[in-house]
Design a protein around this motif. Structure first.
Motif, PDB file in Angstrom:
ATOM      1  N   ALA A 155       0.831  -1.213   0.000  1.00 54.50           N
ATOM      2  CA  ALA A 155       0.000   0.000   0.000  1.00 54.50           C
ATOM      3  C   ALA A 155       0.859   1.254   0.000  1.00 54.50           C
ATOM      4  O   ALA A 155       0.584   2.206  -0.751  1.00 54.50           O
ATOM      5  N   PHE A 156       1.903   1.273   0.805  1.00 53.50           N
ATOM      6  CA  PHE A 156       2.788   2.435   0.866  1.00 53.50           C
ATOM      7  C   PHE A 156       3.406   2.695  -0.503  1.00 53.50           C
ATOM      8  O   PHE A 156       3.369   3.831  -1.017  1.00 53.50           O
ATOM      9  N   CYS A 157       3.973   1.658  -1.101  1.00 55.51           N
ATOM     10  CA  CYS A 157       4.661   1.840  -2.381  1.00 55.51           C
ATOM     11  C   CYS A 157       3.690   2.218  -3.494  1.00 55.51           C
ATOM     12  O   CYS A 157       4.027   3.012  -4.389  1.00 55.51           O
ATOM     13  N   ARG A 158       2.495   1.690  -3.441  1.00 55.16           N
ATOM     14  CA  ARG A 158       1.508   2.063  -4.457  1.00 55.16           C
ATOM     15  C   ARG A 158       1.056   3.510  -4.280  1.00 55.16           C
ATOM     16  O   ARG A 158       0.735   4.191  -5.255  1.00 55.16           O
ATOM     17  N   GLY A 159       1.047   3.979  -3.047  1.00 59.31           N
ATOM     18  CA  GLY A 159       0.766   5.392  -2.825  1.00 59.31           C
ATOM     19  C   GLY A 159       1.858   6.280  -3.392  1.00 59.31           C
ATOM     20  O   GLY A 159       1.580   7.309  -4.021  1.00 59.31           O
ATOM     21  N   ILE A 160       3.106   5.889  -3.197  1.00 57.56           N
ATOM     22  CA  ILE A 160       4.231   6.647  -3.769  1.00 57.56           C
ATOM     23  C   ILE A 160       4.124   6.681  -5.287  1.00 57.56           C
ATOM     24  O   ILE A 160       4.350   7.715  -5.923  1.00 57.56           O
ATOM     25  N   GLN A 161       3.766   5.546  -5.892  1.00 56.98           N
ATOM     26  CA  GLN A 161       3.644   5.502  -7.346  1.00 56.98           C
ATOM     27  C   GLN A 161       2.543   6.451  -7.831  1.00 56.98           C
ATOM     28  O   GLN A 161       2.696   7.122  -8.861  1.00 56.98           O
ATOM     29  N   LYS A 162       1.465   6.523  -7.098  1.00 57.81           N
ATOM     30  CA  LYS A 162       0.366   7.415  -7.473  1.00 57.81           C
ATOM     31  C   LYS A 162       0.770   8.882  -7.385  1.00 57.81           C
ATOM     32  O   LYS A 162       0.161   9.735  -8.034  1.00 57.81           O
TER      33      LYS A 162
ATOM     34  N   VAL B 116       4.615  11.571   0.873  1.00 55.12           N
ATOM     35  CA  VAL B 116       4.193  11.134   2.207  1.00 55.12           C
ATOM     36  C   VAL B 116       2.671  11.120   2.282  1.00 55.12           C
ATOM     37  O   VAL B 116       2.056  10.172   2.797  1.00 55.12           O
ATOM     38  N   VAL B 117       2.052  12.162   1.754  1.00 54.46           N
ATOM     39  CA  VAL B 117       0.589  12.268   1.786  1.00 54.46           C
ATOM     40  C   VAL B 117      -0.050  11.124   1.011  1.00 54.46           C
ATOM     41  O   VAL B 117      -0.981  10.460   1.497  1.00 54.46           O
ATOM     42  N   TYR B 118       0.429  10.876  -0.190  1.00 56.76           N
ATOM     43  CA  TYR B 118      -0.158   9.830  -1.026  1.00 56.76           C
ATOM     44  C   TYR B 118       0.036   8.450  -0.406  1.00 56.76           C
ATOM     45  O   TYR B 118      -0.870   7.595  -0.474  1.00 56.76           O
ATOM     46  N   ALA B 119       1.201   8.187   0.169  1.00 51.04           N
ATOM     47  CA  ALA B 119       1.440   6.894   0.808  1.00 51.04           C
ATOM     48  C   ALA B 119       0.498   6.692   1.985  1.00 51.04           C
ATOM     49  O   ALA B 119      -0.113   5.620   2.155  1.00 51.04           O
TER      50      ALA B 119
ATOM     51  N   TYR C 274      -4.622   4.534   4.400  1.00 52.08           N
ATOM     52  CA  TYR C 274      -5.884   4.904   5.054  1.00 52.08           C
ATOM     53  C   TYR C 274      -7.075   4.361   4.266  1.00 52.08           C
ATOM     54  O   TYR C 274      -7.997   3.786   4.833  1.00 52.08           O
ATOM     55  N   LYS C 275      -7.053   4.538   2.962  1.00 56.62           N
ATOM     56  CA  LYS C 275      -8.182   4.111   2.131  1.00 56.62           C
ATOM     57  C   LYS C 275      -8.344   2.599   2.124  1.00 56.62           C
ATOM     58  O   LYS C 275      -9.450   2.080   1.913  1.00 56.62           O
ATOM     59  N   GLN C 276      -7.239   1.885   2.347  1.00 49.27           N
ATOM     60  CA  GLN C 276      -7.312   0.429   2.401  1.00 49.27           C
ATOM     61  C   GLN C 276      -7.649  -0.084   3.818  1.00 49.27           C
ATOM     62  O   GLN C 276      -7.689  -1.295   4.049  1.00 49.27           O
ATOM     63  N   GLY C 277      -7.848   0.858   4.748  1.00 49.40           N
ATOM     64  CA  GLY C 277      -8.201   0.494   6.105  1.00 49.40           C
ATOM     65  C   GLY C 277      -7.061  -0.098   6.902  1.00 49.40           C
ATOM     66  O   GLY C 277      -7.281  -0.801   7.890  1.00 49.40           O
ATOM     67  N   ARG C 278      -5.837   0.238   6.521  1.00 48.42           N
ATOM     68  CA  ARG C 278      -4.675  -0.332   7.179  1.00 48.42           C
ATOM     69  C   ARG C 278      -4.162   0.532   8.317  1.00 48.42           C
ATOM     70  O   ARG C 278      -3.298   0.130   9.090  1.00 48.42           O
TER      71      ARG C 278
END
Length: 424
Positions: free
Chosen positions: A338-345, A409-412, A417-421
């Protein structure tokens, strides 16, 4: 307004934006101190370029053999000036930090010599170079012996073990400044200086090589007491503009050894075309202090945000920084993804791509790498990566500007958060 825009125009959850904005307000004094460091490093580079009498005529590239390339010579003189070194080898033909280090190692070690690491295990890709992990053409295949002294439990140098190995007079010591894929501290220039003093006292003829990757311009000085320093231009010193390349600086004799390994015996540093890259490498170097400063601001914000959520971070918010890398223990593979996918986004390039763990050359485990970068693999640009192994630690770094590094940082956080983690 920055965080409001993220929320209203870029789909970031309001609670996430508010949480990060609130955290950032506590960091203003730290960010100001980083600006001071960047200012000093900017002046050092400016002075080096002025004293080298850099001219636009140096931006003319060379092809073929690259004989008499004045721009290349000026670039190497500037690097030597910055690192207070006798000589420098700065070439687009050095494709990575690992390649620069391997060139320095192979250029100065011979069969029967001992290579010693007093800082524990090296970075994953160097394991193959050394022969810790079987690989074709490793130092071990050429008869170079490898020894290491592990760090103490609190991540400090084990001087008793170090003294014991130094008493055998190893040919070369290699010191990795950055933590790599480990949880130890990244060593400050003062830490490295103290270790070098110990080595000089105990084994004065041992060659000292510092792996400076991720560390350039983080502090106002560099580990200039070493015999050799090596790094990558698609990390800090390329300023995000260098399309490739690496450097080796230090004493003339040892830089020559690396040069003859890079090209061929008898040719050394006299050849090597720059192919029109000189201006970009110069300009990237000039911008590097500000780019490094931006990356560290994002790293500190990441440390503050994720430590506030109960995750272990290294370094801590108040620790002295010696590289741009922020390690975060995310506890499980799902959080890492999830973190890495947020960075990619958050990337300007390939933001629509979903990163997945995969085998990578030089790594023993599958690695997930997030980074929609203008230069492939450029880790001075916003990026994050993690070996998919316990304790599931992600390594976050880069950002060409502070707003982009902070956006990462925000996107990660938003993806977690959106994945409920996580809960805020």
């Amino acid at each position: 307004m920055y965080y409001e825009f993220l929320q209203s125009h870029m789909g970031i959850n309001a609670q996430v934006a508010s949480f990060v904005a609130e955290t950032e307000t506590t960091l203003k004094e730290k960010f100001n101190s980083l600006d001071t460091i960047a200012g000093v490093n900017q002046l050092k580079i400016l002075q080096a370029m002025q004293e080298t009498r850099l001219s636009d005529t140096h931006f003319n590239g060379s092809t073929g053999y690259g004989y008499h390339d004045e721009g290349r010579e000026a670039l190497e003189a500037i690097f030597a000036h910055i690192f207070k070194a006798e000589a420098a080898l700065v070439r687009p033909q050095l494709i990575s930090g690992t390649h620069a280090l391997a060139t320095a190692l192979f250029g100065n070690l011979r069969p029967g010599d001992t290579l010693f690491s007093p800082v524990g295990s090296p970075y994953d890709t160097l394991e193959s170079v050394i022969g810790i992990r079987n690989a074709t053409g490793s130092l071990a295949e050429y008869g170079v012996i490898y020894r290491q002294a592990d760090l103490t439990k609190d991540g400090q140098f084990d001087y008793n073990a170090i003294h014991e190995i130094l008493d055998t007079a190893p040919k070369m010591v290699t010191i990795q400044r950055s933590k790599g894929y480990s949880w130890r501290p990244s060593f400050t220039v003062a830490d490295i200086r103290g270790l070098i003093q110990c080595i000089r006292t105990r084994s004065p003829h041992t060659i000292i090589l510092v792996d400076n990757c991720y560390g350039e311009f983080v502090q106002t000085d560099e580990p200039i007491e070493a015999d050799l320093i090596a790094g990558s231009l698609i990390k800090n010193p390329g300023g995000g503009l260098a399309p490739g390349g690496g450097y080796v600086v230090g004493k003339q004799k040892y830089v020559n050894g690396a040069a003859h390994r890079l090209t061929a015996p008898g040719l050394g540093g006299a050849v090597g075309p720059t192919m029109g890259m000189t201006r970009t490498l110069m300009q990237g170097l000039f911008l590097a202090p500000q780019t490094v400063c931006a990356a560290i601001k994002g790293a500190i914000l990441a440390a503050a945000v994720f430590s506030r959520l109960g995750f272990d971070v290294n370094p801590l918010v108040d620790d002295q920084r010696s590289d741009i890398v922020q390690a975060i223990k995310l506890k499980n593979p799902e959080n890492v993804l999830a973190f890495c996918r947020g960075i990619q986004k958050a990337a300007p390039v390939d933001s629509f791509v979903t990163p997945e763990p995969a085998p990578m050359p030089g790594y023993a485990h599958g690695v997930i790498m997030a980074g929609g970068t203008f230069v492939q693999g450029s880790s001075i640009e916003l990026s994050a990566d993690a070996p998919m192994r316990e304790p599931y630690t992600v390594y976050f770094q880069g950002g060409l500007t502070a707003p982009h590094s902070c956006a990462g940082v925000v996107y990660a956080l938003d993806e977690l958060y959106k994945q409920g983690r996580i809960t805020l």
